[in-house]
Design a protein around this motif. Structure first.
Motif, PDB file in Angstrom:
ATOM      1  N   VAL A   1      14.238  50.605  49.977  1.00 16.59           N
ATOM      2  CA  VAL A   1      15.827  51.367  50.731  1.00 16.59           C
ATOM      3  C   VAL A   1      15.581  52.279  50.825  1.00 16.59           C
ATOM      4  CG1 VAL A   1      16.915  48.989  50.223  1.00 16.59           C
ATOM      5  CG2 VAL A   1      17.320  50.965  48.538  1.00 16.59           C
ATOM      6  N   VAL A   2      16.726  52.953  51.823  1.00 14.55           N
ATOM      7  CA  VAL A   2      16.637  54.458  51.813  1.00 14.55           C
ATOM      8  C   VAL A   2      18.116  54.780  50.997  1.00 14.55           C
ATOM      9  CG1 VAL A   2      16.641  56.980  53.205  1.00 14.55           C
ATOM     10  CG2 VAL A   2      14.946  55.255  53.901  1.00 14.55           C
TER      11      VAL A   2
ATOM     12  N   GLU B   1      22.074  45.518  50.060  1.00 15.40           N
ATOM     13  CA  GLU B   1      23.163  45.687  49.881  1.00 15.40           C
ATOM     14  C   GLU B   1      23.604  46.252  48.848  1.00 15.40           C
ATOM     15  OE1 GLU B   1      24.888  40.903  50.975  1.00 15.40           O
ATOM     16  OE2 GLU B   1      23.492  41.288  49.257  1.00 15.40           O
ATOM     17  N   PHE B   2      23.367  47.188  47.617  1.00 15.21           N
ATOM     18  CA  PHE B   2      23.143  47.674  46.894  1.00 15.21           C
ATOM     19  C   PHE B   2      23.479  49.272  47.466  1.00 15.21           C
ATOM     20  CE2 PHE B   2      23.567  44.790  43.074  1.00 15.21           C
ATOM     21  CZ  PHE B   2      23.722  45.518  43.167  1.00 15.21           C
ATOM     22  N   ALA B   3      22.000  49.477  48.228  1.00 11.68           N
ATOM     23  CA  ALA B   3      22.157  50.147  49.143  1.00 11.68           C
ATOM     24  C   ALA B   3      22.949  50.707  49.684  1.00 11.68           C
ATOM     25  CB  ALA B   3      20.655  50.507  49.985  1.00 11.68           C
ATOM     26  N   ARG B   4      23.477  49.751  50.417  1.00 12.62           N
ATOM     27  CA  ARG B   4      24.948  50.170  51.649  1.00 12.62           C
ATOM     28  C   ARG B   4      25.819  50.286  50.676  1.00 12.62           C
ATOM     29  NH1 ARG B   4      23.778  45.264  54.482  1.00 12.62           N
ATOM     30  NH2 ARG B   4      25.453  44.550  54.279  1.00 12.62           N
ATOM     31  N   LEU B   5      26.327  49.822  49.464  1.00 14.51           N
ATOM     32  CA  LEU B   5      27.735  49.717  49.069  1.00 14.51           C
ATOM     33  C   LEU B   5      27.601  51.172  48.188  1.00 14.51           C
ATOM     34  CD1 LEU B   5      29.774  48.978  47.334  1.00 14.51           C
ATOM     35  CD2 LEU B   5      28.342  48.053  45.905  1.00 14.51           C
TER      36      LEU B   5
ATOM     37  N   PHE C   1      22.731  58.240  41.910  1.00 15.33           N
ATOM     38  CA  PHE C   1      24.029  57.614  42.687  1.00 15.33           C
ATOM     39  C   PHE C   1      24.063  56.077  42.452  1.00 15.33           C
ATOM     40  CE2 PHE C   1      27.924  56.507  45.420  1.00 15.33           C
ATOM     41  CZ  PHE C   1      28.840  56.451  44.050  1.00 15.33           C
ATOM     42  N   PHE C   2      22.643  55.924  43.773  1.00 16.07           N
ATOM     43  CA  PHE C   2      22.122  54.394  43.510  1.00 16.07           C
ATOM     44  C   PHE C   2      22.407  53.950  42.427  1.00 16.07           C
ATOM     45  CE2 PHE C   2      18.744  52.056  44.078  1.00 16.07           C
ATOM     46  CZ  PHE C   2      19.111  50.431  45.106  1.00 16.07           C
ATOM     47  N   PHE C   3      21.170  54.102  41.318  1.00 14.23           N
ATOM     48  CA  PHE C   3      21.287  53.887  39.813  1.00 14.23           C
ATOM     49  C   PHE C   3      22.215  53.529  39.366  1.00 14.23           C
ATOM     50  CE2 PHE C   3      16.931  55.137  41.060  1.00 14.23           C
ATOM     51  CZ  PHE C   3      16.300  53.829  41.710  1.00 14.23           C
ATOM     52  N   GLN C   4      23.100  54.549  39.807  1.00 10.44           N
ATOM     53  CA  GLN C   4      24.287  53.883  38.378  1.00 10.44           C
ATOM     54  C   GLN C   4      25.261  53.119  38.630  1.00 10.44           C
ATOM     55  OE1 GLN C   4      26.581  58.565  38.978  1.00 10.44           O
ATOM     56  NE2 GLN C   4      28.334  57.646  37.642  1.00 10.44           N
ATOM     57  N   ILE C   5      25.824  52.927  40.392  1.00  8.00           N
ATOM     58  CA  ILE C   5      25.907  52.151  41.422  1.00  8.00           C
ATOM     59  C   ILE C   5      25.607  50.681  40.128  1.00  8.00           C
ATOM     60  CG2 ILE C   5      26.758  50.556  43.015  1.00  8.00           C
ATOM     61  CD1 ILE C   5      28.985  53.173  42.521  1.00  8.00           C
ATOM     62  N   THR C   6      24.053  50.712  40.173  1.00  7.03           N
ATOM     63  CA  THR C   6      23.650  49.323  40.396  1.00  7.03           C
ATOM     64  C   THR C   6      24.100  48.932  38.755  1.00  7.03           C
ATOM     65  OG1 THR C   6      21.533  49.996  39.906  1.00  7.03           O
ATOM     66  CG2 THR C   6      22.186  49.187  41.833  1.00  7.03           C
TER      67      THR C   6
END
Ligand code: SAM
Length: 292
Positions: free
Chosen positions: A216-217, A279-283, A223-228
């Motif tokens: 995913v882009v 979905e995690f990428a969108r969020l 930040f993406f990894f922090q959110i997951t």
């Protein structure tokens, strides 16, 4: 052909000759089954033009099989006591180089540039020391090495988490981090009896095939990894509760999180383990403007 290292008798002979005692703290469980080693090598799809990178050669059981099936093997070994043993057991193979170093401290990109000049197909193949499987795999992926993939033996429980799909109890931030960079498959479950000493846990082999581009882009990778990670902090909590309580300094307000979930089309009462990578990428992309 030379006699295989990985038979119970030959392995015992080598260990006795050098008076070698296993260090549990270094995850030393050596393979004594040639069939399993050959299968690991097959899963890696090596050719006479492949460069193989090994982590933790031990007394050379896997190294020898890699040397026979590839152009060149470079192996990182942390335990100095194994160096004279490897010098003897691998003496028939001219295409092996042992580097005495902790792989977590090594500049693997530099070693690749120096040792595999001109080889375009590179694979990491290893029976990993179980105390550091996740840090080793994450480092190899984050360093963006020019490799085709990774085939490694590790604890079955970690292999389950790495290859898990959304909605299962094994799915978590490790599945996401690794599936972001690779296509992950568990290719073999391995009994304890093929190791000396036998480990306490079951083992498995996974194959990670690097994606040309991440699956995913996202606007911001850290930040993406922090959110997951935050989304899985307490598995019984909903996404919105985990995100509200886990992100530092109350940077994200509950209404901002609800707003981002709404725009991303994700029900706030869902749990982290039900969200796909997409979905995690969108969020994370929707939350990012509030955070930065
Ligand atoms: N490849 C051998 C085999 O399959 O029989 C040995 C595998 S054993 C599970 C793990 C090996 O990794 C040991 O030789 C150990 O000394 C080495 N090792 C442990 N930590 C390491 C590290 N941080 N860097 C490099 N090698 C390490």
């Amino acid at each position: 052909m030379n006699k295989d290292i990985a038979t119970p008798i030959r392995t015992r002979g080598i260990l006795e000759k050098y008076g070698f005692s296993f260090k549990k703290s270094l995850g030393q469980n050596f393979l004594i089954d040639t069939n399993i080693l050959k299968k690991i090598v097959e899963f890696a799809g090596l050719t006479a033009e492949t460069g193989a990178i090994e982590i933790g050669p031990g007394i050379g059981a896997l190294t020898e099989q890699l040397a026979r099936s590839s152009k060149k093997v470079v192996a990182f070994e942390i335990d100095q006591r194994l160096l004279p043993i490897l010098a003897e057991t691998l003496s028939p193979y001219e295409n092996v180089k042992i580097i005495h170093q902790d792989v977590l401290k090594a500049d693997v990109n530099k070693v690749i540039a120096e040792e595999f000049d001109g080889l375009s197909d590179l694979m990491v193949v290893a029976n990993l020391p179980y105390y550091v499987t996740t840090p080793i795999i994450m480092r190899l992926l984050e360093e963006q090495l020019p490799i085709r993939g990774i085939v490694v033996m590790l604890q079955k429980e970690v292999a389950d988490r790495i290859s898990a799909k959304p909605g299962t109890k094994e799915y978590g931030s490790l599945s996401i981090a690794i599936q972001y960079y690779t296509e992950a498959e568990m290719v073999m479950v391995v009994p304890k009896t093929v190791f000396v000493p036998q480990p306490n846990v079951d083992s498995a082999v996974i194959r990670l095939t690097k994606r040309q581009a991440p699956r995913v882009v996202v606007k911001d990778e850290p930040f993406f990894f922090q959110i997951t990670k935050a989304s899985f902090a307490q598995r019984r909590k909903t996404l919105v509760n985990n995100l509200t309580s886990q992100l530092p300094d109350g940077k994200l307000k509950k209404n901002e999180i609800l707003q981002a979930l709404n725009v991303a089309g994700i029900d706030p009462s869902r749990r982290g383990e039900t969200l796909s990578l997409e979905e995690f990428a969108r969020l994370s992309d929707e939350l990012y403007p509030y955070f930065s």
